[in-house]
Design an enzyme around this catalytic site. Sequence first.
Site, PDB file in Angstrom:
ATOM      1  N   SER A 239       0.848  -1.190   0.000  1.00 50.51           N
ATOM      2  CA  SER A 239       0.000   0.000   0.000  1.00 50.51           C
ATOM      3  C   SER A 239       0.879   1.233   0.000  1.00 50.51           C
ATOM      4  O   SER A 239       1.986   1.230   0.530  1.00 50.51           O
ATOM      5  CB  SER A 239      -0.941   0.002   1.201  1.00 50.51           C
ATOM      6  OG  SER A 239      -0.365   0.738   2.261  1.00 50.51           O
ATOM      7  N   LYS A 240       0.354   2.290  -0.627  1.00 49.47           N
ATOM      8  CA  LYS A 240       1.138   3.513  -0.744  1.00 49.47           C
ATOM      9  C   LYS A 240       1.418   4.071   0.646  1.00 49.47           C
ATOM     10  O   LYS A 240       2.394   4.746   0.871  1.00 49.47           O
ATOM     11  CB  LYS A 240       0.385   4.540  -1.572  1.00 49.47           C
ATOM     12  CG  LYS A 240       0.290   4.104  -3.011  1.00 49.47           C
ATOM     13  CD  LYS A 240      -0.345   5.142  -3.886  1.00 49.47           C
ATOM     14  CE  LYS A 240      -0.592   4.510  -5.244  1.00 49.47           C
ATOM     15  NZ  LYS A 240      -1.363   5.247  -6.143  1.00 49.47           N
ATOM     16  N   ARG A 241       0.511   3.799   1.561  1.00 49.93           N
ATOM     17  CA  ARG A 241       0.658   4.370   2.892  1.00 49.93           C
ATOM     18  C   ARG A 241       1.741   3.646   3.694  1.00 49.93           C
ATOM     19  O   ARG A 241       2.581   4.266   4.321  1.00 49.93           O
ATOM     20  CB  ARG A 241      -0.686   4.273   3.613  1.00 49.93           C
ATOM     21  CG  ARG A 241      -0.961   5.388   4.573  1.00 49.93           C
ATOM     22  CD  ARG A 241      -2.441   5.490   4.919  1.00 49.93           C
ATOM     23  NE  ARG A 241      -3.173   4.251   4.722  1.00 49.93           N
ATOM     24  CZ  ARG A 241      -3.235   3.266   5.615  1.00 49.93           C
ATOM     25  NH1 ARG A 241      -2.595   3.366   6.750  1.00 49.93           N
ATOM     26  NH2 ARG A 241      -3.945   2.177   5.360  1.00 49.93           N
TER      27      ARG A 241
END
Length: 476
Positions: A239-241
Amino acid sequence: MTLIRTRFAPSPTGYLHLGSARTALFNWAFARHQGGEFKLRIEDTDLDRSRGEYEEAVLEGMRWLGLDWDGEVIRQSERRERHLAATRELLASGHAYRCNCSRESVEAGKQRDLAAGGPGTYDGHCRDLDLGPDCGEHTVRLRLPEEGLIGWEDAVFGPSGQDASQMGDAIIQRSDGTPLYNLAVVVDDIDMEITHVIRGADHQANCVLQLALYDALGAERPIMAHVPLIVDEQGKKLSKRRNNVSVQQFREEGYLQEALDNWIVRLGWSQGDNEFFSLNDLKHSFSLEGIGRSPAGADPAKLEWLNQHYIKELDSDDLFQRVYPHLEREAGRPVKDTPALRRLLDLLRERSTTLVQMATLARWQLREDLDYDEKAVKKHLKPAALPILESVLEKAQSIPEWKEDSLSQLFDDVSADHDDLKLGKIAQPVRVAVTGGPNSPGIFETLEVIGQARSLHRLEEAIALVQKRIQSAKVD
Ligand code: GLU
């Protein structure tokens, strides 16, 4: 023989992240290996989320990775007329129909279907009404076969598909007249004469409808190859996070393009036991058979290992050029290309997993003022180190040559003067004195790199520092 054509079709809604970079790389490598073409299409029809700066970032990421594309960049938003024309064609051929059901009635039909144990799809109310353009607000739906498998032989997952009875007729044009995503993708791929669609497995669900569109448009289906997800070390989807996933960020952190390409291509693809692949190797050997079906684990330790491998392989000029921006950042000013700095970079190859780390390790050479590492000062610049540093300084002032042999002799002499003190007991205080920290290449090499005048100056400063520490200990 048909020319093999692949494409990479990013949506410019963010930076080039790992998953997309892998899709681009696989498409590039496959096309290059087949002597075909690799096209680039920007899927920018989602006007709320697409941004020009992201498009530029994606292109820049691809250039940095060395993935060149053939022909002009195609923008999906500029092809709207073609998408609408395809809908008209499908209406004319009877493969599509207008539907003026309200949202509520469609929803109610789906609920009824679900309650009756069906898949909860559109009930086909308008399917045979043959509504004309004057039927009021309407969508356009693709008429799907009523039953039977809409299947394909996926180049990665093998036999795939869905039974048509489980699918409702899908909307291909909204009531505001805009074409839907799946239609746009298929029309573009047909016009671009794409022969192989290689993309993330998250698009498997779209594939059935897309293939039905190929059939309805009377176009030849491309080969479909869906590539498994990339997961992190905990087995979770990247995930980008949570994960560092943009190519730009890896570059800023000091990873080499070669290492990143190599790491990325091995995410879900293999060829024998080989670990090292250059773009050139891929051009000669990449094939879809090497793509596995299970999720691909992205292991950062492996990237570091590859990065170090490629750092070691760079020639001196190349290394200097690539590490330069990081050196400049570390120095806080432009940096001179000197033989001493070149030598240091060479020595640091073994110890650096990234270019950023290399620049950090070169800090004592790049800056005049040292940052002393507090722990190292406490441990190695103790009162007992004072006579040793003084001896080193005294002898260093009259050393015949500031070279490894003489420096080694100097350390032997200091050792002899201090009851055969172990060399490490001399080297560590000297190292902290001239670099500020406890880690550096061999002490003689380090001193050579720093040069005589600067080394003497730093020894004097360290001596003053120890004296100050002794004084303040007395006062306390
Ligand atoms: N635009 C889609 C994406 O960025 C790719 C569509 C496709 O490859 O068919 O995920």
